[in-house]
Scaffold this active site. Structure first.
Site, PDB file in Angstrom:
ATOM      1  N   GLU A 246     -16.879  10.184   5.590  1.00 36.30           N
ATOM      2  CA  GLU A 246     -16.508   8.787   5.819  1.00 36.30           C
ATOM      3  C   GLU A 246     -15.664   8.330   4.636  1.00 36.30           C
ATOM      4  O   GLU A 246     -16.001   8.565   3.482  1.00 36.30           O
ATOM      5  CB  GLU A 246     -17.726   7.874   6.019  1.00 36.30           C
ATOM      6  CG  GLU A 246     -18.589   7.634   4.802  1.00 36.30           C
ATOM      7  CD  GLU A 246     -19.554   6.465   4.996  1.00 36.30           C
ATOM      8  OE1 GLU A 246     -19.372   5.654   5.916  1.00 36.30           O
ATOM      9  OE2 GLU A 246     -20.502   6.370   4.193  1.00 36.30           O
TER      10      GLU A 246
ATOM     11  N   ASP B 222       0.868  -1.163   0.000  1.00 36.14           N
ATOM     12  CA  ASP B 222       0.000   0.000   0.000  1.00 36.14           C
ATOM     13  C   ASP B 222       0.913   1.224   0.000  1.00 36.14           C
ATOM     14  O   ASP B 222       2.129   1.129   0.208  1.00 36.14           O
ATOM     15  CB  ASP B 222      -0.935  -0.006   1.211  1.00 36.14           C
ATOM     16  CG  ASP B 222      -2.229   0.741   0.927  1.00 36.14           C
ATOM     17  OD1 ASP B 222      -2.244   1.612   0.039  1.00 36.14           O
ATOM     18  OD2 ASP B 222      -3.244   0.457   1.593  1.00 36.14           O
TER      19      ASP B 222
END
Length: 745
Positions: free
Chosen positions: A489, A277
């Site tokens: 979110e 990542d």
């Protein structure tokens, strides 16, 4: 003494011969195709040949996501980072589908496959056009870092919207469909390269992901967190896997021997590429503290078969090699895997020999694709409540509609995170206006800010309440558009700083939204609540007081048109919840606890507000004639079953047929039941169909406390219907599911 001149003369003659030979080889090579460009050889052979011609510096350069060109070998520059979870993202115009959680709510493998197929078509169209323009920038390649198949174990996690929900089986089936759609069905070439992420135990909290250690039992690991990854590797042949930021049981995921070497490479036989990542490698020494230096971190990742660095830490591999921390052979293996992927994408072959290179730019964002995105949005909608048959609305009998709420006219809420740019957006307000034309008066009010206490910075708190109440008073019916969006979110760093790094602190409607809803309801007009979110919300008051509720997710660019179509009965809803809607965070375990105890429908102890697998319709379906091919199975045999489904209502409609399996006498703790099959079918009024399913021996197997699959003899129960077999679903739907039993001996 005379030997030295003789020896020197021999060396000179040998050097002359070597120069002559190299010159001759050079002349011959001008007319020969190097093996790595020979399309008759295997991609692995070609990749190995190409890597053998690179210097160590060149090899290391290819292990960074921004891979520079190697002109002398005719290797063009390439940027590995591209996103595509619900449409080609961050690279300009492309068709925008509903966010992944909405795709999951369709419970439709074929639909997800076709969505991914369109995404890769547009990815190809854009890639080749960019190549013609010499544009090799980020987000413009063919290596898509999608799908996200993490398990949405906790509704507070902001990135749960990117997943297929909380169930390992649903996630596996839709993940496999997506990967196959992205990668195409050509025997030789990849249409695009999918990448399953984030391997493997990863679902928040976002604010601690760079240092967090997810502690998980072997049972939970193999029963919940790994199945979707295994399916994508073994069944779909996914090209790539991305490691997670966090540690799992003490090992950083992007350098984990357990996850990457023992499980992924050895047990599952994965031969694709692994990427970190982004900037996760530096976490090894800066936050996880498992290494001391950047070279040590880079070496740890590569030695555990992480091939590509989204970040810059792999630039330290030259130092790591010099210090003896990593071998050139390990680097060669990594670069060979990377070059094999690029070759499978046709990047070193004649365009006319690569079937996908002929996809024209006109295929991007075409009408056919936009129309399909609208159909996907319609199929993603979940009807949670419809008291008294308020829906669908009759346009002819309504003279005025109030459309109220911070999400009513929001383009942001259509998009979700990791989105591209659409050529057209239709908000809910615009969709309703488009549906009713000039015959019906629309009253609109924002009502309140999404999460602040006022809309205007110089205004007083509740500065839009009076307007909202006035709109409701003047209307025949009210459509309230509330919820969340991807500004509050989502991923750490992408969301508002006054929220919890993208996660939710509670499941309540943020800001003044709950108060706005209650205030508008006091007016006394029929209210339809359209929730737009990427996760579950606690709306207990609405469940008790609002007659109609729709979960519309982040529905994509044309989502407002889909919502309007549902409101006015142009189709019957059939979406199902891929997650549990809890009543409160008080019943949830600690966010940091990765045990599955009391999490998701499989293990939760309390009654859900809206259960996983739940969704209402405008019509009524009857189930009958549940039949098993055999009632007693020998160990290793599959169970074949069938059920009859009839549309006994007044609407043509889709229906999602759900199958749940319960192990009655397991020797260890097991889920109370688990999804074991689903099929989305379409039935006209009065039409019926026999739907067939197969439950495999693997699905009948338990995962023991050591993480091993064991098929135990004993009794099993099977439930088939339009929902789970729980009491809450029975109360909400009014329909009891069918039950059957079989035995394994």
């Amino acid at each position: 003494m005379s030997e030295k001149p003789a020896s020197k003369a021999i060396e000179n003659r040998m050097s002359e011969r070597e120069v002559h030979n190299k010159t001759s080889e050079s002349k011959r090579s001008e007319n020969e195709i190097p093996p790595y460009l020979n399309e008759d050889l295997s991609f692995t052979e070609r990749a190995k040949d190409l890597v053998s011609r690179m210097t160590l510096d060149e090899k290391v350069s290819q292990m960074l996501f921004r891979s520079p060109a190697i002109p002398r070998l005719n290797v063009p520059s390439y940027n590995w980072w591209n996103e595509a979870i619900h449409g080609v993202a961050r690279a300009g115009t492309a068709t925008m589908f509903p966010q992944t959680i909405g795709l999951a709510a369709t419970f439709d493998e074929d639909l997800v496959y076709k969505t991914a197929d369109i995404i890769s078509t547009e990815g190809r169209a854009k890639y080749h056009e960019y190549q013609r323009k010499g544009d090799h920038d980020i987000y413009k390649g063919l290596t898509f870092w999608a799908p996200n198949i993490n398990i949405f174990r906790d509704p507070r996690w902001g990135r749960g919207q990117e997943t297929y929900g909380e169930d390992p089986y649903l996630t596996s089936r839709l993940g496999v469909a997506f990967v196959k759609g992205i990668q195409g069905n050509d025997e030789k070439y990849l249409k695009a390269a999918a990448c399953a992420k984030h391997f493997a135990v990863h679902s928040g909290p976002e604010s601690e992901r760079h240092s967090f250690n997810a502690v998980v039992s072997k049972k939970d690991l193999y029963e919940t967190y790994l199945p979707a990854f295994e399916a994508c590797v073994k069944e779909a042949g996914v090209a790539g896997v991305m490691g997670a930021y966090n540690r799992t049981n003490g090992e950083p995921c992007c350098g984990s021997k357990t996850l990457l070497v023992d499980i992924l490479r050895k047990d599952w036989g994965f031969d694709g590429y692994v990427t970190s990542d982004c900037w996760a490698i530096k976490d090894f020494h800066e936050h996880h503290m498992v290494t001391h230096t950047a070279p040590e971190s880079a070496a740890l990742a590569v030695n555990n078969t992480c091939d590509l660095n989204c970040g810059s830490m792999f630039a330290n591999l030259l130092i790591a090699h010099k210090e003896g921390l990593v071998s050139e052979e390990a680097i060669d293996e990594a670069v060979t895997r990377l070059m094999t992927i690029r070759m499978r994408l046709g990047m070193f072959d004649k365009p006319e020999n690569v079937p996908y290179s002929s996809i024209p730019y006109e295929a991007n964002d075409c009408k056919e694709h936009r129309d399909f995105s609208l159909e996907v949005a319609k199929k993603s909608m979940v009807l949670l409540k419809n008291e008294g048959g308020l829906l669908p609305l009759n346009k002819k009998s309504i003279k005025s509609i109030a459309v109220i709420g911070p999400n009513a006219d929001s383009r942001t809420v259509l998009k979700g995170n990791y989105h591209g740019t659409a050529s057209q957006y239709i908000t809910v307000l615009e969709g309703i206006r488009e549906a009713v034309g000039d015959e019906v008066r629309i009253y609109y009010s924002e009502g309140c800010h999404l999460y602040k206490d006022k809309v205007e910075s110089l205004g007083q708190p509740h500065d839009r309440f009076a307007e909202a109440v006035s709109c409701a008073e003047m209307a025949d019916v009210v459509v309230m558009c509330l919820g969340l969006d991807a500004t509050i979110e989502g991923e750490e760093g992408d969301t508002a700083k006054d929220y919890s790094s993208g996660d939710k602190l509670t499941l309540n409607l943020p800001g003044l939204q709950e108060e706005l809803l209650e205030t508008v309801c006091k007016v006394g007009k029929p209210v339809i609540l359209v929730l737009m979110s990427g996760s579950a919300l606690s709306i207990s008051w609405a469940d008790e007081n609002v007659p109609a509720i729709i979960e519309a997710w982040y529905p994509g660019a044309l989502g407002g048109r889909a919502v309007a179509s549902l409101l006015f009965g142009e189709f019957s809803p059939a979406g199902r919840l891929p997650i549990t809607f809890y009543r409160t965070t008080d019943e949830l375990p600690d966010f940091h606890d990765y045990s599955m105890k009391n999490r998701t429908y499989r293990y939760m102890q309390n009654e859900a507000l809206y259960p996983f697998g739940f969704g209402l319709s405008y019509t009524r379906f009857e189930y009958s004639d549940l039949a098993f091919e055999k009632g007693i199975l020998k160990s290793g045999e599959s169970l074949n079953l069938s059920v009859r489904v009839r549309n006994a209502g007044d609407f043509d409609s889709d229906e999602v047929v759900e199958v749940y399996l319960k192990d009655v006498h397991a020797s260890v703790d097991v889920p109370k039941w688990s999804l074991a099959g689903f099929k989305r079918i379409h039935l006209r009024m009065g039409e019926e169909a026999v739907v067939q399913f197969t439950i495999s021996p693997r699905q009948m197997s338990i995962v023991d406390n050591d993480g091993k699959l064991v098929l135990e003899p004993g009794k099993f129960e099977v439930y088939v219907g339009g929902s789970q077999p729980d009491e809450r679903s029975l109360k909400l739907t009014g329909n009891k599911v069918l039950k059957g039993t079989f035995e394994v001996v």
